[in-house]
Design an enzyme around this catalytic site. Structure first.
Site, PDB file in Angstrom:
ATOM      1  N   GLU A  67      24.870 -15.531 -17.093  1.00 16.63           N
ATOM      2  CA  GLU A  67      24.550 -14.368 -16.256  1.00 16.63           C
ATOM      3  C   GLU A  67      23.043 -14.271 -16.243  1.00 16.63           C
ATOM      4  O   GLU A  67      22.441 -13.862 -17.237  1.00 16.63           O
ATOM      5  CB  GLU A  67      25.155 -13.092 -16.856  1.00 16.63           C
ATOM      6  CG  GLU A  67      26.663 -13.077 -16.918  1.00 16.63           C
ATOM      7  CD  GLU A  67      27.313 -12.938 -15.559  1.00 16.63           C
ATOM      8  OE1 GLU A  67      26.604 -12.724 -14.558  1.00 16.63           O
ATOM      9  OE2 GLU A  67      28.547 -13.073 -15.490  1.00 16.63           O
ATOM     10  N   LYS A 111      24.973 -12.649 -30.703  1.00 18.90           N
ATOM     11  CA  LYS A 111      23.535 -12.561 -30.988  1.00 18.90           C
ATOM     12  C   LYS A 111      22.900 -11.572 -30.030  1.00 18.90           C
ATOM     13  O   LYS A 111      22.675 -11.858 -28.857  1.00 18.90           O
ATOM     14  CB  LYS A 111      22.842 -13.915 -30.832  1.00 18.90           C
ATOM     15  CG  LYS A 111      21.434 -13.848 -31.410  1.00 18.90           C
ATOM     16  CD  LYS A 111      20.485 -14.861 -30.825  1.00 18.90           C
ATOM     17  CE  LYS A 111      19.567 -14.349 -29.753  1.00 18.90           C
ATOM     18  NZ  LYS A 111      18.738 -13.193 -30.076  1.00 18.90           N
ATOM     19  N   GLU A 150      11.395 -12.860  -9.907  1.00 19.86           N
ATOM     20  CA  GLU A 150      11.949 -11.683 -10.573  1.00 19.86           C
ATOM     21  C   GLU A 150      10.852 -11.039 -11.421  1.00 19.86           C
ATOM     22  O   GLU A 150      10.245 -11.709 -12.259  1.00 19.86           O
ATOM     23  CB  GLU A 150      13.121 -12.094 -11.469  1.00 19.86           C
ATOM     24  CG  GLU A 150      13.799 -10.901 -12.089  1.00 19.86           C
ATOM     25  CD  GLU A 150      14.942 -11.291 -13.017  1.00 19.86           C
ATOM     26  OE1 GLU A 150      14.755 -12.183 -13.861  1.00 19.86           O
ATOM     27  OE2 GLU A 150      16.017 -10.681 -12.897  1.00 19.86           O
ATOM     28  N   CYS A 158      19.253  -6.915 -13.898  1.00 19.31           N
ATOM     29  CA  CYS A 158      19.305  -8.213 -13.232  1.00 19.31           C
ATOM     30  C   CYS A 158      19.700  -8.068 -11.766  1.00 19.31           C
ATOM     31  O   CYS A 158      19.240  -8.811 -10.919  1.00 19.31           O
ATOM     32  CB  CYS A 158      20.296  -9.107 -13.966  1.00 19.31           C
ATOM     33  SG  CYS A 158      21.845  -8.285 -14.284  1.00 19.31           S
TER      34      CYS A 158
END
Ligand code: NAD
Length: 501
Positions: A254, A179, A387, A288
Protein backbone atom coordinates in the site's frame (compact mmCIF):
# COMPACT_ATOMS: atom_id res chain seq x y z
CA UNK A 1 10.85 8.01 31.81
CA UNK A 2 8.11 5.79 30.50
CA UNK A 3 9.85 2.76 28.89
CA UNK A 4 7.59 0.31 27.06
CA UNK A 5 8.21 -3.28 26.10
CA UNK A 6 7.59 -5.14 22.89
CA UNK A 7 5.87 -8.49 22.49
CA UNK A 8 7.71 -11.63 21.43
CA UNK A 9 6.46 -15.18 21.97
CA UNK A 10 3.84 -14.13 24.53
CA UNK A 11 6.33 -12.16 26.67
CA UNK A 12 6.68 -8.40 27.01
CA UNK A 13 10.40 -7.94 26.49
CA UNK A 14 13.22 -5.48 25.97
CA UNK A 15 15.48 -5.55 22.92
CA UNK A 16 18.21 -8.19 23.16
CA UNK A 17 20.79 -5.41 22.88
CA UNK A 18 19.08 -3.45 25.68
CA UNK A 19 18.78 -0.35 23.50
CA UNK A 20 15.79 1.99 23.43
CA UNK A 21 14.75 5.01 21.39
CA UNK A 22 12.45 7.91 22.17
CA UNK A 23 9.09 8.77 20.68
CA UNK A 24 8.58 12.51 20.26
CA UNK A 25 5.34 14.50 20.17
CA UNK A 26 5.53 16.47 16.88
CA UNK A 27 3.29 19.20 18.30
CA UNK A 28 5.24 20.14 21.45
CA UNK A 29 8.54 18.44 20.63
CA UNK A 30 8.46 16.58 23.94
CA UNK A 31 9.34 12.95 24.62
CA UNK A 32 6.22 10.82 24.97
CA UNK A 33 7.96 7.56 25.84
CA UNK A 34 10.79 5.20 25.05
CA UNK A 35 10.55 1.85 23.28
CA UNK A 36 12.96 -1.02 22.60
CA UNK A 37 15.21 -0.57 19.60
CA UNK A 38 15.10 -4.08 18.23
CA UNK A 39 17.92 -5.60 16.20
CA UNK A 40 18.17 -8.64 13.91
CA UNK A 41 18.30 -11.06 16.85
CA UNK A 42 14.90 -9.78 18.04
CA UNK A 43 13.49 -10.28 14.55
CA UNK A 44 14.82 -13.85 14.62
CA UNK A 45 13.19 -14.44 18.00
CA UNK A 46 9.88 -12.97 16.87
CA UNK A 47 9.78 -14.89 13.60
CA UNK A 48 10.73 -18.12 15.40
CA UNK A 49 7.87 -17.54 17.88
CA UNK A 50 5.40 -16.81 15.09
CA UNK A 51 6.65 -19.83 13.14
CA UNK A 52 6.19 -22.12 16.14
CA UNK A 53 2.74 -20.71 16.82
CA UNK A 54 1.80 -21.36 13.22
CA UNK A 55 3.46 -24.75 12.69
CA UNK A 56 2.78 -26.31 16.09
CA UNK A 57 0.25 -24.12 17.89
CA UNK A 58 -3.54 -24.28 17.92
CA UNK A 59 -4.18 -20.99 16.07
CA UNK A 60 -4.39 -21.96 12.37
CA UNK A 61 -6.48 -25.04 13.04
CA UNK A 62 -8.77 -23.46 15.62
CA UNK A 63 -12.43 -23.10 14.56
CA UNK A 64 -12.80 -19.67 12.96
CA UNK A 65 -15.53 -18.76 15.46
CA UNK A 66 -13.20 -19.42 18.37
CA UNK A 67 -10.46 -17.28 16.85
CA UNK A 68 -13.00 -14.53 16.23
CA UNK A 69 -14.20 -14.72 19.85
CA UNK A 70 -10.65 -14.17 21.12
CA UNK A 71 -10.01 -11.31 18.69
CA UNK A 72 -13.28 -9.58 19.57
CA UNK A 73 -12.23 -9.85 23.21
CA UNK A 74 -9.01 -8.01 22.30
CA UNK A 75 -11.15 -5.25 20.72
CA UNK A 76 -13.34 -5.01 23.83
CA UNK A 77 -10.30 -4.67 26.08
CA UNK A 78 -8.92 -1.90 23.89
CA UNK A 79 -12.25 -0.13 23.82
CA UNK A 80 -12.34 -0.18 27.62
CA UNK A 81 -9.26 2.02 27.62
CA UNK A 82 -9.92 4.01 24.50
CA UNK A 83 -9.53 7.39 26.22
CA UNK A 84 -5.93 6.52 26.98
CA UNK A 85 -5.42 5.32 23.39
CA UNK A 86 -6.91 8.52 21.94
CA UNK A 87 -4.47 10.66 23.96
CA UNK A 88 -1.48 8.44 23.22
CA UNK A 89 -2.22 8.28 19.49
CA UNK A 90 -2.55 12.04 19.35
CA UNK A 91 0.67 12.67 21.23
CA UNK A 92 2.85 10.26 19.28
CA UNK A 93 1.60 11.27 15.83
CA UNK A 94 0.60 14.93 16.05
CA UNK A 95 -2.94 14.05 15.00
CA UNK A 96 -5.37 16.38 16.82
CA UNK A 97 -7.14 14.80 19.79
CA UNK A 98 -10.40 15.75 18.09
CA UNK A 99 -9.63 13.36 15.26
CA UNK A 100 -8.18 10.51 17.32
CA UNK A 101 -11.31 10.75 19.53
CA UNK A 102 -13.94 11.06 16.82
CA UNK A 103 -12.25 8.97 14.21
CA UNK A 104 -8.98 7.06 14.47
CA UNK A 105 -9.49 5.03 17.65
CA UNK A 106 -13.23 4.22 17.45
CA UNK A 107 -13.25 3.75 13.67
CA UNK A 108 -10.12 1.59 13.88
CA UNK A 109 -11.73 -0.63 16.48
CA UNK A 110 -14.94 -0.90 14.48
CA UNK A 111 -12.97 -1.82 11.36
CA UNK A 112 -11.06 -4.44 13.35
CA UNK A 113 -14.34 -5.95 14.52
CA UNK A 114 -15.92 -5.75 11.07
CA UNK A 115 -12.97 -7.55 9.47
CA UNK A 116 -13.02 -10.26 12.15
CA UNK A 117 -16.74 -10.80 11.60
CA UNK A 118 -16.35 -10.72 7.81
CA UNK A 119 -13.68 -13.41 8.08
CA UNK A 120 -16.42 -15.80 9.18
CA UNK A 121 -18.15 -15.27 5.83
CA UNK A 122 -15.10 -16.08 3.70
CA UNK A 123 -15.68 -19.49 2.18
CA UNK A 124 -12.91 -21.85 3.34
CA UNK A 125 -14.31 -24.51 1.00
CA UNK A 126 -15.46 -23.83 -2.55
CA UNK A 127 -16.67 -26.67 -4.78
CA UNK A 128 -15.44 -26.69 -8.38
CA UNK A 129 -17.56 -27.77 -11.35
CA UNK A 130 -18.10 -31.50 -11.72
CA UNK A 131 -15.29 -33.21 -13.63
CA UNK A 132 -15.76 -36.64 -15.24
CA UNK A 133 -12.82 -36.97 -17.61
CA UNK A 134 -10.33 -38.56 -17.45
CA UNK A 135 -11.20 -39.33 -13.84
CA UNK A 136 -14.60 -39.00 -12.33
CA UNK A 137 -13.48 -36.77 -9.56
CA UNK A 138 -14.62 -34.47 -6.85
CA UNK A 139 -12.68 -31.20 -7.02
CA UNK A 140 -12.72 -28.34 -4.61
CA UNK A 141 -10.72 -25.44 -3.29
CA UNK A 142 -9.61 -24.91 0.29
CA UNK A 143 -8.58 -21.50 1.49
CA UNK A 144 -5.84 -21.83 4.06
CA UNK A 145 -3.77 -19.31 5.99
CA UNK A 146 -0.52 -18.19 4.35
CA UNK A 147 1.60 -18.70 7.46
CA UNK A 148 3.77 -16.15 9.23
CA UNK A 149 2.87 -12.64 8.11
CA UNK A 150 4.91 -9.49 8.64
CA UNK A 151 2.93 -6.26 8.87
CA UNK A 152 5.05 -3.15 8.30
CA UNK A 153 3.27 0.14 8.97
CA UNK A 154 3.60 3.84 8.08
CA UNK A 155 3.30 6.55 10.75
CA UNK A 156 0.45 8.62 9.39
CA UNK A 157 -2.43 6.54 10.82
CA UNK A 158 -0.63 4.34 13.36
CA UNK A 159 -3.71 2.93 15.03
CA UNK A 160 -5.65 2.29 11.84
CA UNK A 161 -2.71 0.41 10.35
CA UNK A 162 -2.33 -1.66 13.52
CA UNK A 163 -5.98 -2.66 13.09
CA UNK A 164 -5.77 -3.15 9.31
CA UNK A 165 -2.69 -5.35 9.47
CA UNK A 166 -3.70 -7.45 12.45
CA UNK A 167 -7.41 -8.24 12.02
CA UNK A 168 -7.37 -9.91 8.59
CA UNK A 169 -4.07 -11.74 9.13
CA UNK A 170 -5.12 -13.17 12.49
CA UNK A 171 -8.76 -13.85 11.70
CA UNK A 172 -7.75 -15.90 8.66
CA UNK A 173 -5.53 -18.08 10.88
CA UNK A 174 -2.08 -16.61 10.27
CA UNK A 175 0.43 -15.56 12.89
CA UNK A 176 1.85 -12.06 12.86
CA UNK A 177 4.99 -10.04 13.40
CA UNK A 178 3.93 -6.40 13.42
CA UNK A 179 6.42 -3.60 12.93
CA UNK A 180 4.94 -0.19 13.66
CA UNK A 181 6.63 2.88 12.15
CA UNK A 182 9.51 4.01 14.32
CA UNK A 183 7.98 7.46 14.94
CA UNK A 184 4.70 6.00 16.18
CA UNK A 185 5.00 2.61 17.94
CA UNK A 186 3.13 3.34 21.18
CA UNK A 187 -0.47 2.41 20.42
CA UNK A 188 0.67 -0.77 18.62
CA UNK A 189 2.33 -1.78 21.91
CA UNK A 190 -1.01 -1.23 23.67
CA UNK A 191 -2.57 -3.58 21.13
CA UNK A 192 0.18 -6.10 22.00
CA UNK A 193 -0.68 -5.85 25.71
CA UNK A 194 -4.36 -6.44 25.02
CA UNK A 195 -3.50 -9.57 23.01
CA UNK A 196 -1.62 -10.97 26.00
CA UNK A 197 -4.48 -10.10 28.38
CA UNK A 198 -7.04 -11.72 26.10
CA UNK A 199 -5.03 -14.95 26.19
CA UNK A 200 -4.03 -15.30 22.57
CA UNK A 201 -1.63 -18.25 22.31
CA UNK A 202 2.03 -17.19 22.63
CA UNK A 203 3.65 -16.22 19.34
CA UNK A 204 0.39 -15.58 17.47
CA UNK A 205 1.00 -11.83 17.75
CA UNK A 206 4.47 -10.33 18.05
CA UNK A 207 5.16 -6.60 17.95
CA UNK A 208 8.73 -5.53 17.28
CA UNK A 209 9.76 -1.87 17.48
CA UNK A 210 12.77 -0.50 15.67
CA UNK A 211 14.13 1.03 12.51
CA UNK A 212 12.91 0.24 9.02
CA UNK A 213 16.38 -0.46 7.68
CA UNK A 214 16.99 -3.08 10.38
CA UNK A 215 13.72 -4.62 11.58
CA UNK A 216 11.73 -3.94 8.39
CA UNK A 217 14.44 -5.12 6.04
CA UNK A 218 15.16 -8.23 8.14
CA UNK A 219 11.47 -9.19 8.10
CA UNK A 220 11.32 -8.85 4.30
CA UNK A 221 14.33 -11.15 3.88
CA UNK A 222 13.64 -13.63 6.64
CA UNK A 223 13.10 -17.18 5.32
CA UNK A 224 10.65 -17.84 8.16
CA UNK A 225 8.23 -15.15 6.94
CA UNK A 226 5.68 -16.19 4.31
CA UNK A 227 4.05 -12.87 3.54
CA UNK A 228 4.79 -9.17 3.92
CA UNK A 229 2.03 -6.60 4.05
CA UNK A 230 3.66 -3.20 3.75
CA UNK A 231 2.22 0.31 4.03
CA UNK A 232 4.61 3.12 3.23
CA UNK A 233 6.31 5.03 0.46
CA UNK A 234 6.64 3.75 -3.09
CA UNK A 235 10.40 4.05 -2.79
CA UNK A 236 10.62 1.71 0.21
CA UNK A 237 7.86 -0.48 -1.27
CA UNK A 238 10.10 -1.25 -4.24
CA UNK A 239 12.87 -2.27 -1.86
CA UNK A 240 10.47 -4.44 0.15
CA UNK A 241 9.42 -6.27 -2.99
CA UNK A 242 13.03 -6.80 -4.02
CA UNK A 243 14.09 -8.12 -0.63
CA UNK A 244 11.05 -10.40 -0.46
CA UNK A 245 11.73 -11.76 -3.94
CA UNK A 246 14.65 -13.94 -2.85
CA UNK A 247 12.29 -16.16 -0.87
CA UNK A 248 9.27 -15.53 -3.16
CA UNK A 249 7.14 -14.15 -0.34
CA UNK A 250 3.61 -13.02 -0.95
CA UNK A 251 3.71 -9.22 -0.90
CA UNK A 252 0.95 -6.67 -0.46
CA UNK A 253 2.01 -3.07 -0.98
CA UNK A 254 0.00 0.00 0.00
CA UNK A 255 2.11 2.88 -1.30
CA UNK A 256 2.01 6.54 -2.16
CA UNK A 257 -0.40 8.62 -4.18
CA UNK A 258 -1.02 11.89 -5.97
CA UNK A 259 -4.75 11.66 -6.25
CA UNK A 260 -6.82 13.85 -8.58
CA UNK A 261 -9.95 15.56 -7.29
CA UNK A 262 -12.07 16.68 -10.24
CA UNK A 263 -14.78 19.33 -9.99
CA UNK A 264 -17.22 19.52 -12.90
CA UNK A 265 -19.18 22.68 -13.75
CA UNK A 266 -22.48 21.23 -12.48
CA UNK A 267 -21.08 20.40 -9.00
CA UNK A 268 -22.62 21.71 -5.82
CA UNK A 269 -19.85 24.23 -5.21
CA UNK A 270 -20.37 24.71 -1.48
CA UNK A 271 -20.08 20.96 -1.03
CA UNK A 272 -17.14 20.58 -3.40
CA UNK A 273 -15.15 23.44 -1.82
CA UNK A 274 -15.37 21.89 1.63
CA UNK A 275 -14.78 18.49 0.06
CA UNK A 276 -11.60 19.77 -1.58
CA UNK A 277 -10.33 21.11 1.76
CA UNK A 278 -11.20 17.85 3.48
CA UNK A 279 -9.50 15.89 0.69
CA UNK A 280 -6.27 17.89 0.86
CA UNK A 281 -5.82 18.90 4.51
CA UNK A 282 -7.22 15.91 6.39
CA UNK A 283 -4.42 14.67 8.68
CA UNK A 284 -2.32 17.71 7.66
CA UNK A 285 -2.17 16.28 4.15
CA UNK A 286 -0.40 13.17 5.42
CA UNK A 287 -2.77 10.66 3.86
CA UNK A 288 -1.73 8.40 1.02
CA UNK A 289 -5.10 8.90 -0.68
CA UNK A 290 -5.17 12.70 -0.12
CA UNK A 291 -6.75 14.69 -2.94
CA UNK A 292 -3.64 16.73 -3.63
CA UNK A 293 -4.34 17.61 -7.27
CA UNK A 294 -7.49 19.68 -7.56
CA UNK A 295 -8.66 19.75 -11.18
CA UNK A 296 -11.18 22.54 -11.75
CA UNK A 297 -13.32 23.06 -14.83
CA UNK A 298 -12.64 26.49 -16.32
CA UNK A 299 -16.31 27.54 -15.96
CA UNK A 300 -16.13 27.40 -12.16
CA UNK A 301 -12.38 27.81 -11.63
CA UNK A 302 -12.25 31.43 -10.42
CA UNK A 303 -15.36 31.29 -8.25
CA UNK A 304 -14.18 28.02 -6.72
CA UNK A 305 -10.81 29.46 -5.74
CA UNK A 306 -12.47 32.55 -4.26
CA UNK A 307 -14.62 30.33 -2.05
CA UNK A 308 -11.71 28.04 -1.21
CA UNK A 309 -9.65 30.99 0.01
CA UNK A 310 -12.51 31.97 2.34
CA UNK A 311 -13.14 28.50 3.71
CA UNK A 312 -9.50 27.57 4.26
CA UNK A 313 -9.45 30.17 7.04
CA UNK A 314 -11.73 27.87 9.04
CA UNK A 315 -9.08 25.16 9.25
CA UNK A 316 -7.92 25.43 12.87
CA UNK A 317 -4.20 24.82 13.04
CA UNK A 318 -2.75 24.53 16.52
CA UNK A 319 -2.32 22.59 19.72
CA UNK A 320 -3.28 18.97 19.10
CA UNK A 321 -4.50 18.62 22.71
CA UNK A 322 -7.17 21.31 22.10
CA UNK A 323 -10.43 19.72 20.97
CA UNK A 324 -11.11 22.67 18.64
CA UNK A 325 -7.94 22.07 16.61
CA UNK A 326 -8.57 20.43 13.23
CA UNK A 327 -5.04 20.39 11.82
CA UNK A 328 -1.82 19.52 13.63
CA UNK A 329 1.83 19.56 12.62
CA UNK A 330 3.59 17.25 10.19
CA UNK A 331 5.41 14.32 11.73
CA UNK A 332 9.04 15.50 11.96
CA UNK A 333 11.30 18.42 11.36
CA UNK A 334 12.69 16.60 8.32
CA UNK A 335 9.19 16.17 6.90
CA UNK A 336 8.52 19.89 7.37
CA UNK A 337 11.74 20.71 5.55
CA UNK A 338 10.65 18.46 2.70
CA UNK A 339 7.23 20.14 2.50
CA UNK A 340 8.82 23.59 2.54
CA UNK A 341 11.18 22.55 -0.22
CA UNK A 342 8.15 21.65 -2.37
CA UNK A 343 6.60 25.04 -1.59
CA UNK A 344 9.81 26.71 -2.76
CA UNK A 345 9.87 24.60 -5.92
CA UNK A 346 6.27 25.55 -6.76
CA UNK A 347 7.11 29.25 -6.45
CA UNK A 348 10.23 28.86 -8.56
CA UNK A 349 8.38 26.91 -11.25
CA UNK A 350 5.78 29.66 -11.57
CA UNK A 351 2.71 28.43 -9.67
CA UNK A 352 0.56 31.10 -8.00
CA UNK A 353 0.37 30.99 -4.22
CA UNK A 354 -3.28 31.40 -3.24
CA UNK A 355 -2.86 31.05 0.52
CA UNK A 356 -0.49 29.72 3.16
CA UNK A 357 3.06 28.88 2.19
CA UNK A 358 4.65 29.60 5.56
CA UNK A 359 4.64 28.52 9.20
CA UNK A 360 1.57 29.44 11.26
CA UNK A 361 1.95 31.85 14.17
CA UNK A 362 0.80 31.33 17.75
CA UNK A 363 1.10 27.56 17.72
CA UNK A 364 3.16 25.21 19.91
CA UNK A 365 6.83 24.77 18.96
CA UNK A 366 6.34 21.69 16.73
CA UNK A 367 6.54 21.07 12.99
CA UNK A 368 3.62 23.15 11.73
CA UNK A 369 3.00 24.23 8.13
CA UNK A 370 0.13 26.47 7.01
CA UNK A 371 -2.51 24.93 4.77
CA UNK A 372 -1.16 25.97 1.39
CA UNK A 373 -2.86 26.23 -2.01
CA UNK A 374 -1.13 26.84 -5.33
CA UNK A 375 -3.13 27.70 -8.47
CA UNK A 376 -1.88 27.61 -12.07
CA UNK A 377 -0.10 24.31 -11.53
CA UNK A 378 0.92 22.55 -14.75
CA UNK A 379 1.83 18.88 -15.27
CA UNK A 380 5.53 19.65 -15.60
CA UNK A 381 5.79 21.04 -12.07
CA UNK A 382 7.09 18.93 -9.22
CA UNK A 383 4.07 19.65 -7.04
CA UNK A 384 1.84 18.15 -9.75
CA UNK A 385 3.94 14.99 -10.02
CA UNK A 386 5.49 14.17 -6.65
CA UNK A 387 3.89 13.10 -3.40
CA UNK A 388 4.51 15.85 -0.82
CA UNK A 389 2.81 14.32 2.23
CA UNK A 390 1.99 17.66 3.80
CA UNK A 391 -0.76 20.31 3.59
CA UNK A 392 -0.10 21.52 0.03
CA UNK A 393 -2.81 21.55 -2.62
CA UNK A 394 -2.02 21.96 -6.34
CA UNK A 395 -4.79 23.40 -8.53
CA UNK A 396 -4.96 22.85 -12.29
CA UNK A 397 -7.59 24.12 -14.75
CA UNK A 398 -9.18 21.99 -17.48
CA UNK A 399 -11.59 22.66 -20.37
CA UNK A 400 -13.03 19.31 -21.52
CA UNK A 401 -13.76 15.96 -19.88
CA UNK A 402 -11.09 14.32 -22.03
CA UNK A 403 -8.60 16.83 -20.69
CA UNK A 404 -9.71 16.11 -17.13
CA UNK A 405 -9.19 12.37 -17.65
CA UNK A 406 -5.79 12.92 -19.24
CA UNK A 407 -4.67 15.15 -16.35
CA UNK A 408 -6.08 12.76 -13.76
CA UNK A 409 -4.20 9.81 -15.26
CA UNK A 410 -1.00 11.76 -15.88
CA UNK A 411 0.73 10.24 -12.86
CA UNK A 412 2.72 7.17 -11.94
CA UNK A 413 0.33 6.71 -9.00
CA UNK A 414 -3.21 5.33 -8.96
CA UNK A 415 -4.48 5.15 -5.42
CA UNK A 416 -7.64 7.26 -5.36
CA UNK A 417 -9.64 9.98 -7.12
CA UNK A 418 -12.87 11.92 -6.74
CA UNK A 419 -15.43 13.54 -9.01
CA UNK A 420 -17.83 16.26 -7.87
CA UNK A 421 -20.98 16.60 -10.00
CA UNK A 422 -24.75 16.62 -9.73
CA UNK A 423 -24.90 14.28 -12.73
CA UNK A 424 -24.27 10.88 -11.16
CA UNK A 425 -24.23 8.97 -14.44
CA UNK A 426 -21.79 11.42 -16.00
CA UNK A 427 -19.56 11.21 -12.92
CA UNK A 428 -19.70 7.42 -13.08
CA UNK A 429 -18.57 7.52 -16.68
CA UNK A 430 -15.58 9.61 -15.62
CA UNK A 431 -14.89 7.30 -12.65
CA UNK A 432 -14.56 4.37 -15.05
CA UNK A 433 -11.94 6.23 -17.07
CA UNK A 434 -9.68 7.01 -14.12
CA UNK A 435 -6.95 4.49 -13.30
CA UNK A 436 -7.24 4.37 -9.52
CA UNK A 437 -8.15 1.84 -6.83
CA UNK A 438 -10.87 3.98 -5.24
CA UNK A 439 -13.04 6.69 -6.81
CA UNK A 440 -15.39 8.76 -4.69
CA UNK A 441 -18.27 10.66 -6.23
CA UNK A 442 -19.22 13.75 -4.22
CA UNK A 443 -17.13 12.66 -1.25
CA UNK A 444 -13.61 11.91 -0.12
CA UNK A 445 -11.56 9.73 2.29
CA UNK A 446 -14.46 7.43 3.13
CA UNK A 447 -12.77 4.08 3.44
CA UNK A 448 -14.85 1.30 4.91
CA UNK A 449 -14.13 -2.14 6.24
CA UNK A 450 -16.19 -3.89 3.55
CA UNK A 451 -14.71 -2.14 0.51
CA UNK A 452 -11.32 -2.95 -1.02
CA UNK A 453 -8.60 -0.33 -0.66
CA UNK A 454 -5.37 -0.24 -2.65
CA UNK A 455 -3.61 1.13 -5.63
CA UNK A 456 -3.25 0.84 -9.38
CA UNK A 457 0.15 1.45 -10.94
CA UNK A 458 2.92 2.44 -8.52
CA UNK A 459 0.48 2.98 -5.66
CA UNK A 460 0.79 -0.68 -4.80
CA UNK A 461 -0.31 -4.21 -5.34
CA UNK A 462 -3.05 -6.23 -3.71
CA UNK A 463 -5.87 -4.84 -1.63
CA UNK A 464 -6.65 -4.33 2.03
CA UNK A 465 -10.09 -4.45 3.67
CA UNK A 466 -13.25 -6.25 2.70
CA UNK A 467 -13.38 -9.80 1.42
CA UNK A 468 -10.58 -8.84 -0.97
CA UNK A 469 -8.26 -7.93 1.90
CA UNK A 470 -9.09 -11.09 3.83
CA UNK A 471 -8.41 -13.27 0.81
CA UNK A 472 -4.92 -11.74 0.50
CA UNK A 473 -4.11 -13.60 3.71
CA UNK A 474 -4.99 -16.99 2.26
CA UNK A 475 -3.43 -19.60 0.03
CA UNK A 476 -5.63 -21.52 -2.35
CA UNK A 477 -5.35 -25.28 -2.34
CA UNK A 478 -6.96 -27.42 -5.03
CA UNK A 479 -7.96 -30.89 -3.82
CA UNK A 480 -8.80 -33.62 -6.35
CA UNK A 481 -10.53 -36.71 -4.98
CA UNK A 482 -10.77 -39.57 -7.43
CA UNK A 483 -14.19 -41.21 -7.29
CA UNK A 484 -13.32 -44.54 -8.78
CA UNK A 485 -11.26 -45.80 -5.90
CA UNK A 486 -8.04 -47.78 -6.22
CA UNK A 487 -8.99 -49.36 -9.52
CA UNK A 488 -5.72 -49.61 -11.40
CA UNK A 489 -7.23 -51.00 -14.59
CA UNK A 490 -9.29 -47.93 -15.26
CA UNK A 491 -6.43 -45.46 -14.97
CA UNK A 492 -5.71 -45.56 -18.71
CA UNK A 493 -3.85 -42.23 -18.52
CA UNK A 494 -1.04 -43.86 -16.53
CA UNK A 495 -0.44 -46.11 -19.51
CA UNK A 496 -0.86 -43.42 -22.18
CA UNK A 497 1.90 -41.35 -20.69
CA UNK A 498 4.19 -43.64 -18.79
CA UNK A 499 3.86 -47.36 -18.43
CA UNK A 500 3.51 -48.88 -21.91
CA UNK A 501 3.93 -52.64 -21.72
P1 NAD B 1 8.26 4.69 4.75
O1 NAD B 1 8.23 3.95 3.46
O2 NAD B 1 9.41 5.55 5.04
O3 NAD B 1 8.13 3.68 5.99
C1 NAD B 1 7.08 2.76 6.11
C2 NAD B 1 7.49 1.64 7.03
O4 NAD B 1 8.55 0.91 6.43
C3 NAD B 1 8.03 2.10 8.39
O5 NAD B 1 7.60 1.18 9.37
C4 NAD B 1 9.51 2.04 8.18
O6 NAD B 1 10.19 1.87 9.41
C5 NAD B 1 9.65 0.82 7.31
N1 NAD B 1 10.86 0.75 6.49
C6 NAD B 1 11.71 1.76 6.17
N2 NAD B 1 12.73 1.28 5.43
C7 NAD B 1 12.51 -0.04 5.24
C8 NAD B 1 13.20 -1.07 4.54
N3 NAD B 1 14.31 -0.83 3.89
N4 NAD B 1 12.66 -2.30 4.54
C9 NAD B 1 11.51 -2.57 5.19
N5 NAD B 1 10.83 -1.63 5.89
C10 NAD B 1 11.31 -0.38 5.91
O7 NAD B 1 6.88 5.49 4.76
P2 NAD B 1 6.37 6.52 5.85
O8 NAD B 1 7.20 7.77 5.71
O9 NAD B 1 6.27 5.87 7.18
O10 NAD B 1 4.89 6.81 5.36
C11 NAD B 1 4.58 7.70 4.36
C12 NAD B 1 4.37 7.01 3.03
O11 NAD B 1 3.45 5.92 3.20
C13 NAD B 1 3.76 7.90 1.98
O12 NAD B 1 4.38 7.66 0.74
C14 NAD B 1 2.31 7.44 1.92
O13 NAD B 1 1.63 7.71 0.73
C15 NAD B 1 2.45 6.00 2.20
N6 NAD B 1 1.19 5.46 2.72
C16 NAD B 1 0.45 4.63 1.92
C17 NAD B 1 -0.77 4.15 2.39
C18 NAD B 1 -1.65 3.26 1.53
O14 NAD B 1 -2.51 2.59 2.10
N7 NAD B 1 -1.48 3.22 0.23
C19 NAD B 1 -1.22 4.52 3.63
C20 NAD B 1 -0.43 5.37 4.40
C21 NAD B 1 0.78 5.82 3.94
Amino acid sequence: MDVRRMLIGGELVEAANGRTFEVVDPCRVETVGRVPQAGPEDVDRAVAAARRAFDEGPWPGMPAEERARLLLDVADRLEARQDELMALESRQSGIPIRKTTLMDIPVGLEMFRAMVRASLRVARYEPLPWIDFPAVSWNFVLREPVGVCAGICAWNFPWLFTMWKSAPALAMGNTLVLKPASYTPLTALEFARACVEAGLPPGVVNVVTGGGGTVGAALCEHPGVDKVSFTGSTEVGREVQQRAAATVKRVTLELGGKSPNIVLPDADLALAVDGALFAAFFNAGQACEAGTRLLLHEAIHDEFLERLRERVRLVRVGDTADFETTMGPVITEGQRRKVEEYIRSAREEGATLLCGGGRPKDVPPGWFVEPTVFAGVTPGMRIFREEIFGPVLAVTRFGTLDEAVALANDTTYGLAAAVWSRDTLGALDLARRIRAGTVWINDYHLINADAPFGGYKQSGRGRELGRYGLEEYTEIKHVHVDQIGPDRDRKFWFDYVMNRE
